[in-house]
Write a protein that holds these residues in place. Sequence first.
Motif, PDB file in Angstrom:
ATOM      1  N   THR A  97       0.827  -1.206   0.000  1.00  0.00           N
ATOM      2  CA  THR A  97       0.000   0.000   0.000  1.00  0.00           C
ATOM      3  C   THR A  97       0.862   1.256   0.000  1.00  0.00           C
ATOM      4  OG1 THR A  97      -1.634  -1.214   1.324  1.00  0.00           O
ATOM      5  CG2 THR A  97      -1.933   1.158   1.134  1.00  0.00           C
ATOM      6  N   THR A  98       1.958   1.254   0.770  1.00  0.00           N
ATOM      7  CA  THR A  98       2.821   2.431   0.893  1.00  0.00           C
ATOM      8  C   THR A  98       4.192   2.138   0.303  1.00  0.00           C
ATOM      9  OG1 THR A  98       3.375   1.704   3.148  1.00  0.00           O
ATOM     10  CG2 THR A  98       1.641   3.348   2.916  1.00  0.00           C
ATOM     11  N   MET A  99       4.792   3.138  -0.338  1.00  0.00           N
ATOM     12  CA  MET A  99       6.037   2.903  -1.069  1.00  0.00           C
ATOM     13  C   MET A  99       7.271   2.832  -0.179  1.00  0.00           C
ATOM     14  SD  MET A  99       7.067   6.478  -3.007  1.00  0.00           S
ATOM     15  CE  MET A  99       5.487   6.815  -3.759  1.00  0.00           C
ATOM     16  N   ILE A 100       7.278   3.509   0.956  1.00  0.00           N
ATOM     17  CA  ILE A 100       8.458   3.497   1.823  1.00  0.00           C
ATOM     18  C   ILE A 100       8.352   2.405   2.880  1.00  0.00           C
ATOM     19  CG2 ILE A 100       9.848   4.802   3.477  1.00  0.00           C
ATOM     20  CD1 ILE A 100       9.018   7.350   2.059  1.00  0.00           C
ATOM     21  N   MET A 101       7.273   2.396   3.634  1.00  0.00           N
ATOM     22  CA  MET A 101       7.164   1.496   4.777  1.00  0.00           C
ATOM     23  C   MET A 101       6.964   0.039   4.363  1.00  0.00           C
ATOM     24  SD  MET A 101       7.316   1.418   8.088  1.00  0.00           S
ATOM     25  CE  MET A 101       6.909   3.036   8.737  1.00  0.00           C
ATOM     26  N   GLU A 102       6.087  -0.230   3.397  1.00  0.00           N
ATOM     27  CA  GLU A 102       5.696  -1.613   3.111  1.00  0.00           C
ATOM     28  C   GLU A 102       6.295  -2.194   1.836  1.00  0.00           C
ATOM     29  OE1 GLU A 102       1.287  -2.045   4.940  1.00  0.00           O
ATOM     30  OE2 GLU A 102       1.514  -0.530   3.364  1.00  0.00           O
ATOM     31  N   GLU A 103       6.503  -1.409   0.808  1.00  0.00           N
ATOM     32  CA  GLU A 103       7.005  -1.932  -0.463  1.00  0.00           C
ATOM     33  C   GLU A 103       8.390  -2.551  -0.266  1.00  0.00           C
ATOM     34  OE1 GLU A 103       8.035  -2.467  -4.538  1.00  0.00           O
ATOM     35  OE2 GLU A 103       9.184  -1.307  -3.108  1.00  0.00           O
ATOM     36  N   ASN A 104       8.581  -3.770  -0.775  1.00  0.00           N
ATOM     37  CA  ASN A 104       9.805  -4.499  -0.425  1.00  0.00           C
ATOM     38  C   ASN A 104      10.911  -4.407  -1.470  1.00  0.00           C
ATOM     39  OD1 ASN A 104       8.125  -6.154  -2.104  1.00  0.00           O
ATOM     40  ND2 ASN A 104       9.423  -7.899  -1.629  1.00  0.00           N
ATOM     41  N   ASP A 105      10.631  -3.924  -2.682  1.00  0.00           N
ATOM     42  CA  ASP A 105      11.690  -3.820  -3.685  1.00  0.00           C
ATOM     43  C   ASP A 105      12.609  -2.628  -3.410  1.00  0.00           C
ATOM     44  OD1 ASP A 105      10.901  -6.061  -5.156  1.00  0.00           O
ATOM     45  OD2 ASP A 105       9.399  -4.904  -6.257  1.00  0.00           O
ATOM     46  N   PHE A 106      12.017  -1.485  -3.074  1.00  0.00           N
ATOM     47  CA  PHE A 106      12.809  -0.284  -2.812  1.00  0.00           C
ATOM     48  C   PHE A 106      12.534   0.319  -1.441  1.00  0.00           C
ATOM     49  CE2 PHE A 106      12.003  -0.558  -7.406  1.00  0.00           C
ATOM     50  CZ  PHE A 106      13.306  -0.623  -7.862  1.00  0.00           C
ATOM     51  N   GLY A 107      11.490  -0.149  -0.757  1.00  0.00           N
ATOM     52  CA  GLY A 107      11.147   0.369   0.564  1.00  0.00           C
ATOM     53  C   GLY A 107      11.667  -0.515   1.682  1.00  0.00           C
ATOM     54  N   LEU A 108      11.070  -0.371   2.862  1.00  0.00           N
ATOM     55  CA  LEU A 108      11.520  -1.106   4.047  1.00  0.00           C
ATOM     56  C   LEU A 108      10.964  -2.525   4.120  1.00  0.00           C
ATOM     57  CD1 LEU A 108      11.154   1.777   6.683  1.00  0.00           C
ATOM     58  CD2 LEU A 108      13.256   0.959   5.596  1.00  0.00           C
ATOM     59  N   GLY A 109       9.918  -2.818   3.354  1.00  0.00           N
ATOM     60  CA  GLY A 109       9.360  -4.166   3.360  1.00  0.00           C
ATOM     61  C   GLY A 109       8.814  -4.582   4.710  1.00  0.00           C
ATOM     62  N   LEU A 110       8.110  -3.681   5.388  1.00  0.00           N
ATOM     63  CA  LEU A 110       7.584  -3.977   6.720  1.00  0.00           C
ATOM     64  C   LEU A 110       6.670  -5.188   6.690  1.00  0.00           C
ATOM     65  CD1 LEU A 110       7.253  -3.027   9.703  1.00  0.00           C
ATOM     66  CD2 LEU A 110       5.273  -1.704   8.917  1.00  0.00           C
ATOM     67  N   ARG A 111       6.861  -6.089   7.617  1.00  0.00           N
ATOM     68  CA  ARG A 111       6.027  -7.273   7.735  1.00  0.00           C
ATOM     69  C   ARG A 111       6.174  -7.839   9.138  1.00  0.00           C
ATOM     70  NH1 ARG A 111       7.807 -11.255   3.334  1.00  0.00           N
ATOM     71  NH2 ARG A 111       7.761  -9.332   2.139  1.00  0.00           N
ATOM     72  N   GLY A 112       5.423  -8.881   9.428  1.00  0.00           N
ATOM     73  CA  GLY A 112       5.569  -9.549  10.722  1.00  0.00           C
ATOM     74  C   GLY A 112       4.498  -9.167  11.700  1.00  0.00           C
ATOM     75  N   LYS A 113       4.689  -8.048  12.416  1.00  0.00           N
ATOM     76  CA  LYS A 113       3.732  -7.658  13.451  1.00  0.00           C
ATOM     77  C   LYS A 113       3.635  -6.141  13.512  1.00  0.00           C
ATOM     78  CE  LYS A 113       4.709  -8.366  17.838  1.00  0.00           C
ATOM     79  NZ  LYS A 113       4.862  -9.040  19.141  1.00  0.00           N
ATOM     80  N   TYR A 114       2.485  -5.603  13.153  1.00  0.00           N
ATOM     81  CA  TYR A 114       2.258  -4.167  13.253  1.00  0.00           C
ATOM     82  C   TYR A 114       0.771  -3.875  13.085  1.00  0.00           C
ATOM     83  CZ  TYR A 114       2.087  -4.114   8.083  1.00  0.00           C
ATOM     84  OH  TYR A 114       1.776  -4.341   6.771  1.00  0.00           O
ATOM     85  N   GLU A 115       0.389  -2.651  13.408  1.00  0.00           N
ATOM     86  CA  GLU A 115      -0.975  -2.178  13.216  1.00  0.00           C
ATOM     87  C   GLU A 115      -0.926  -0.933  12.347  1.00  0.00           C
ATOM     88  OE1 GLU A 115      -2.221  -1.450  17.170  1.00  0.00           O
ATOM     89  OE2 GLU A 115      -2.614  -3.558  17.635  1.00  0.00           O
ATOM     90  N   ALA A 116      -1.985  -0.719  11.568  1.00  0.00           N
ATOM     91  CA  ALA A 116      -1.990   0.428  10.656  1.00  0.00           C
ATOM     92  C   ALA A 116      -3.405   0.914  10.400  1.00  0.00           C
ATOM     93  CB  ALA A 116      -1.324   0.048   9.330  1.00  0.00           C
ATOM     94  N   LEU A 117      -3.519   2.215  10.215  1.00  0.00           N
ATOM     95  CA  LEU A 117      -4.732   2.849   9.708  1.00  0.00           C
ATOM     96  C   LEU A 117      -4.363   3.484   8.370  1.00  0.00           C
ATOM     97  CD1 LEU A 117      -6.069   4.608  12.932  1.00  0.00           C
ATOM     98  CD2 LEU A 117      -6.890   2.465  11.924  1.00  0.00           C
ATOM     99  N   LYS A 118      -5.161   3.219   7.332  1.00  0.00           N
ATOM    100  CA  LYS A 118      -4.808   3.687   5.996  1.00  0.00           C
ATOM    101  C   LYS A 118      -5.996   4.403   5.350  1.00  0.00           C
ATOM    102  CE  LYS A 118      -1.727  -0.273   5.322  1.00  0.00           C
ATOM    103  NZ  LYS A 118      -1.376  -1.417   4.461  1.00  0.00           N
TER     104      LYS A 118
END
Length: 201
Positions: A97-118
């Motif tokens: 959904t987000t290019m920095i926090m979640e995107e895994n090719d060029f972003g941080l690739g956040l995964r595992g355990k977190y909560e989010a409002l989008k």
Amino acid sequence: GMSDSERVWTLGAGADYWPVPDFRLYAEGYYQWGKTPTDAGGAVDHRSQALRAGMRVQWNRHPRRPYIDLSAWSLGGGDESPGNRSGDFVSLGDVDTTMIMEENDFGLGLRGKYEALKAKAGFDVRRFHHMDIVAAWFRRDDSDFAPALGTEIDLWYSRQFTGNVTLRYGAGWLFNAEYFKDALDAHPRATMLRAELVLKF
């Protein structure tokens, strides 16, 4: 390879409901159990879940086809004890959904355990030209570090040339990422500019 004693099982379901043609409610949930391998060898018990719920309004009869999408996400959970249990949700797919926090090719690739409002919104600028804006707030419960993973705002402009070829320009801003400042001594802000050619076959 993964042995029989290191398997993770996933059970999930989802539902969509349209009270009226342009208004959609959606939800999905997954539960995981089993055992996951550790870096030191061996395996630990695994219990986790992932939940997502939201609403989307899209005015398809409007010439600009504007839409608004609001959603809440919760990944991972369950009691953890070091060396004995893993609560991180294991996913073979990407959440981009987000290019920095979640995107895994060029972003941080956040995964595992977190909560989010989008929150997402977009509209057709003109024929074959589309604009999207994404705002998301992330947090992670961790007794050792600040819970704020950050707030991100992304802008995307797309130009569709054919049904298979789209050119996209994007800009993303991440700020208030206090978790990364505490855990990694990293800067709590980041900026990303993107240009990409999307080919679909």
